[in-house]
Design a protein around this motif. Structure first.
Motif, mmCIF file in Angstrom:
data_model
loop_
_atom_site.group_PDB
_atom_site.id
_atom_site.type_symbol
_atom_site.label_atom_id
_atom_site.label_comp_id
_atom_site.label_asym_id
_atom_site.label_seq_id
_atom_site.Cartn_x
_atom_site.Cartn_y
_atom_site.Cartn_z
ATOM 1 N N GLU A 56 -31.011 1.153 33.244
ATOM 2 C CA GLU A 56 -31.102 2.276 32.303
ATOM 3 C C GLU A 56 -29.963 3.278 32.485
ATOM 4 O O GLU A 56 -29.695 4.083 31.585
ATOM 5 C CB GLU A 56 -32.435 3.016 32.481
ATOM 6 N N GLU A 57 -29.295 3.233 33.638
ATOM 7 C CA GLU A 57 -28.247 4.202 33.954
ATOM 8 C C GLU A 57 -26.845 3.629 33.783
ATOM 9 O O GLU A 57 -25.879 4.182 34.300
ATOM 10 C CB GLU A 57 -28.433 4.684 35.400
ATOM 11 N N VAL A 58 -26.726 2.555 33.031
ATOM 12 C CA VAL A 58 -25.430 1.884 32.908
ATOM 13 C C VAL A 58 -24.372 2.796 32.290
ATOM 14 O O VAL A 58 -23.187 2.721 32.631
ATOM 15 C CB VAL A 58 -25.569 0.579 32.096
ATOM 16 N N LYS A 59 -24.786 3.688 31.392
ATOM 17 C CA LYS A 59 -23.811 4.602 30.785
ATOM 18 C C LYS A 59 -23.208 5.530 31.832
ATOM 19 O O LYS A 59 -21.987 5.737 31.876
ATOM 20 C CB LYS A 59 -24.469 5.429 29.679
ATOM 21 N N GLU A 60 -24.064 6.094 32.681
ATOM 22 C CA GLU A 60 -23.574 6.990 33.728
ATOM 23 C C GLU A 60 -22.692 6.240 34.722
ATOM 24 O O GLU A 60 -21.687 6.768 35.195
ATOM 25 C CB GLU A 60 -24.752 7.651 34.451
ATOM 26 N N ALA A 61 -23.086 5.017 35.045
ATOM 27 C CA ALA A 61 -22.289 4.213 35.972
ATOM 28 C C ALA A 61 -20.910 3.923 35.397
ATOM 29 O O ALA A 61 -19.890 4.035 36.084
ATOM 30 C CB ALA A 61 -23.018 2.910 36.293
ATOM 31 N N MET A 62 -20.871 3.579 34.116
ATOM 32 C CA MET A 62 -19.582 3.315 33.473
ATOM 33 C C MET A 62 -18.717 4.565 33.436
ATOM 34 O O MET A 62 -17.501 4.505 33.624
ATOM 35 C CB MET A 62 -19.793 2.790 32.053
ATOM 36 N N GLN A 63 -19.347 5.715 33.204
ATOM 37 C CA GLN A 63 -18.587 6.957 33.176
ATOM 38 C C GLN A 63 -17.967 7.241 34.532
ATOM 39 O O GLN A 63 -16.843 7.739 34.633
ATOM 40 C CB GLN A 63 -19.477 8.124 32.743
ATOM 41 N N ARG A 64 -18.693 6.927 35.599
ATOM 42 C CA ARG A 64 -18.178 7.163 36.955
ATOM 43 C C ARG A 64 -16.926 6.328 37.212
ATOM 44 O O ARG A 64 -15.961 6.808 37.803
ATOM 45 C CB ARG A 64 -19.257 6.853 37.992
ATOM 46 N N ILE A 65 -16.938 5.087 36.763
ATOM 47 C CA ILE A 65 -15.744 4.250 36.919
ATOM 48 C C ILE A 65 -14.622 4.780 36.033
ATOM 49 O O ILE A 65 -13.465 4.850 36.445
ATOM 50 C CB ILE A 65 -16.038 2.777 36.564
ATOM 51 N N HIS A 66 -14.966 5.166 34.803
ATOM 52 C CA HIS A 66 -13.961 5.702 33.877
ATOM 53 C C HIS A 66 -13.262 6.911 34.473
ATOM 54 O O HIS A 66 -12.045 7.084 34.336
ATOM 55 C CB HIS A 66 -14.644 6.079 32.562
ATOM 56 N N ASP A 67 -14.023 7.750 35.173
ATOM 57 C CA ASP A 67 -13.470 8.954 35.786
ATOM 58 C C ASP A 67 -12.792 8.682 37.122
ATOM 59 O O ASP A 67 -12.329 9.612 37.783
ATOM 60 C CB ASP A 67 -14.583 9.986 36.004
ATOM 61 N N ARG A 68 -12.753 7.408 37.501
ATOM 62 C CA ARG A 68 -12.166 7.009 38.799
ATOM 63 C C ARG A 68 -12.851 7.761 39.946
ATOM 64 O O ARG A 68 -12.226 8.182 40.910
ATOM 65 C CB ARG A 68 -10.666 7.270 38.846
ATOM 66 N N THR A 75 -33.238 7.315 38.154
ATOM 67 C CA THR A 75 -33.375 8.579 38.880
ATOM 68 C C THR A 75 -32.494 9.619 38.218
ATOM 69 O O THR A 75 -31.545 9.283 37.507
ATOM 70 C CB THR A 75 -32.946 8.421 40.348
ATOM 71 N N PRO A 76 -32.776 10.907 38.441
ATOM 72 C CA PRO A 76 -31.907 11.952 37.894
ATOM 73 C C PRO A 76 -30.487 11.773 38.395
ATOM 74 O O PRO A 76 -30.255 11.215 39.476
ATOM 75 C CB PRO A 76 -32.526 13.246 38.431
ATOM 76 N N LEU A 77 -29.537 12.230 37.613
ATOM 77 C CA LEU A 77 -28.135 12.119 38.017
ATOM 78 C C LEU A 77 -27.934 12.764 39.377
ATOM 79 O O LEU A 77 -28.480 13.825 39.675
ATOM 80 C CB LEU A 77 -27.226 12.809 36.996
ATOM 81 N N MET A 78 -27.109 12.126 40.198
ATOM 82 C CA MET A 78 -26.806 12.676 41.518
ATOM 83 C C MET A 78 -26.061 13.993 41.381
ATOM 84 O O MET A 78 -25.367 14.240 40.396
ATOM 85 C CB MET A 78 -25.958 11.682 42.311
ATOM 86 N N ALA A 79 -26.178 14.848 42.401
ATOM 87 C CA ALA A 79 -25.510 16.152 42.375
ATOM 88 C C ALA A 79 -24.010 15.984 42.249
ATOM 89 O O ALA A 79 -23.331 16.757 41.586
ATOM 90 C CB ALA A 79 -25.861 16.932 43.628
ATOM 91 N N ASN A 80 -23.467 14.934 42.882
ATOM 92 C CA ASN A 80 -22.021 14.691 42.792
ATOM 93 C C ASN A 80 -21.759 13.583 41.797
ATOM 94 O O ASN A 80 -21.126 12.591 42.094
ATOM 95 C CB ASN A 80 -21.435 14.326 44.163
ATOM 96 N N ASP A 81 -22.278 13.764 40.572
ATOM 97 C CA ASP A 81 -22.092 12.723 39.569
ATOM 98 C C ASP A 81 -20.632 12.645 39.162
ATOM 99 O O ASP A 81 -19.788 13.409 39.584
ATOM 100 C CB ASP A 81 -22.977 12.980 38.339
#
Length: 419
Positions: A358-370, A385-391
């Protein structure tokens, strides 16, 4: 008129997606799967069309069954790679038709065997390459792309292993012939491949590793490379200040003007290897400007100059080698060597973080942001789970990344869980 056309296209796409995720009329099976008619269903991440993060959906699809020579794997974890971002944008050669299930590697447990499959049993713990379709609860893939994993290797480690370590090994030892006393420059040293390169270099005596990475990653990876530079610094001058002759091997996943810089750093008999073009990915969707800029900045190679300077230029694509060029036997031998190094405790996948489907969008954004150090993993059994503090957004700001991310306002949208 153009606006009306776009709106109608989006409306049609939404109708197709609604049909794809209709709830089954009957209840689910004892293993958590659902049935639609006579076909079992599974959860899968589906790319509805090429573009931004809003093209990704978690839906239910018919569960595949193994064909002759295939294994059916109950997936536990999937690897997320930069190539997956490029696929999502349609930024690859001859992209497949959508809708499709992304992903090229996974780990899990063998659930069924197709005809003529030998050497595997139901219940075996494995990792596998998949020609798309990896981001799902169940995959089927030819036996030649499947490998048993050690008992002490976790499923998340196994999902982080194939793409990164095979790519790193092939470039260093099969293409560039890494030997004692040589030097290597690797870009994106904090990423999955970069960390695999650093670890493999440590298995050869007296290898000097130069790496580039975002400043905020330096503290975490400083012990894995010999010399570390900021990704925005003039690394050519930094390298030559330390090694006037340059380096023996350049591993470039960036492309653009880094091609010319890499070639200029090669010693005589040195090898430059291009294995990616992440500089083409700037915004959330495919950018013709970024593509044209990257292409324009690539130094035009003169074979006569290569001959005169005794330099080698090469390219490497693991997916093409596997799925288009029929080198599965070679890759299996490489995997065997790598698993030997793993068992000797000489290498170990670096896992950045685990994400639910369910969090694939956030995971992809993390890679996109290096923002990642090592590999991002989709954990099929993980609950959201809620987004991590250091998302990824905060990380990229702390790292002073220079990318201009288009459409960031919609990137944090939660993907609904489909029951």
């Amino acid at each position: 008129m153009a606006k009306e056309g776009v709106e109608k296209a989006e409306e049609t796409e939404q109708m197709i997606e609604k049909e794809a995720i209709k709830e089954p009329a009957e209840g689910g099976g004892s293993d958590g799967s659902h049935r639609l008619g006579d076909a079992q269903e599974m959860r899968a991440v589906v790319l509805a069309g090429f573009g931004g993060l809003n093209k990704l959906r978690l839906t239910r699809r018919a569960m595949p069954e193994p064909q002759d020579g295939e294994l059916k794997i109950r997936v536990k974890a999937c690897g997320l790679n930069f190539i997956d971002l490029m696929v999502r944008q349609g930024n690859v050669d001859n992209p497949p038709k959508t809708p499709l299930v992304p992903g090229f590697e996974c780990s899990g447990i063998v659930e069924a065997l197709g005809d003529s499959v030998k050497g595997y049993e139901i219940g075996d713990r494995v990792m596998a390459f998949v020609n798309y379709n990896a981001w799902a609860e169940v995959v089927c893939t030819p036996v030649e792309f499947v490998y048993k994993i050690p008992d002490d290797m976790s499923f998340s480690e196994a999902a982080a292993f194939p793409m990164n370590f095979v790519t790193a090994y092939m470039m260093l030892f099969e293409v560039a012939n890494l030997r004692e006393g040589m030097s290597v420059l690797v870009h994106s040293a904090g990423g999955g491949v970069g960390q695999a390169v650093a670890q493999l270099c440590s298995t050869i005596p007296n290898v000097t590793v130069f790496g580039t990475a975002s400043t905020f990653k330096h503290e975490a990876i400083k012990d894995s490379v010999t010399h570390l530079f900021d990704r925005n610094a003039d690394y050519v001058q930094e390298v030559k200040r330390i090694s006037a002759e340059g380096v023996d091997i350049v591993l470039d996943c960036l492309c653009g003007d880094n091609t010319g810089k890499g070639l200029s750093l090669l010693k005589p008999l040195g090898t430059y290897i291009l294995y990616g073009s992440s500089n083409m990915v700037t915004g959330e969707t495919k950018s013709f400007f970024s593509f044209a800029k990257s292409w324009w900045q690539v130094e035009k190679v003169n074979p006569i100059k290569l001959y005169e300077e005794n330099k080698v230029i090469a390219g490497f694509s693991l997916l093409n080698l596997l799925f288009k060029q029929g080198r599965a036997g070679l890759i299996r031998r490489v995997v065997d060597r790598l698993l030997g190094l793993y068992n000797q405790k000489k290498i170990k996948p670096v896992v950045d973080s685990l994400w639910a489907l369910e969090e694939v969008k956030e995971a992809m954004q993390r890679i996109h942001d290096r923002g990642n150090i090592g590999k991002l993993i989709l954990d099929v059994e993980k609950t959201p789970t809620p987004l991590m503090a250091n998302d990824s957004t905060e990380t990229s700001e702390a790292g002073e990344e220079e990318e201009d991310h288009e459409g960031d306002g919609e990137n944090k949208e939660r993907m609904p869980f489909i029951q």
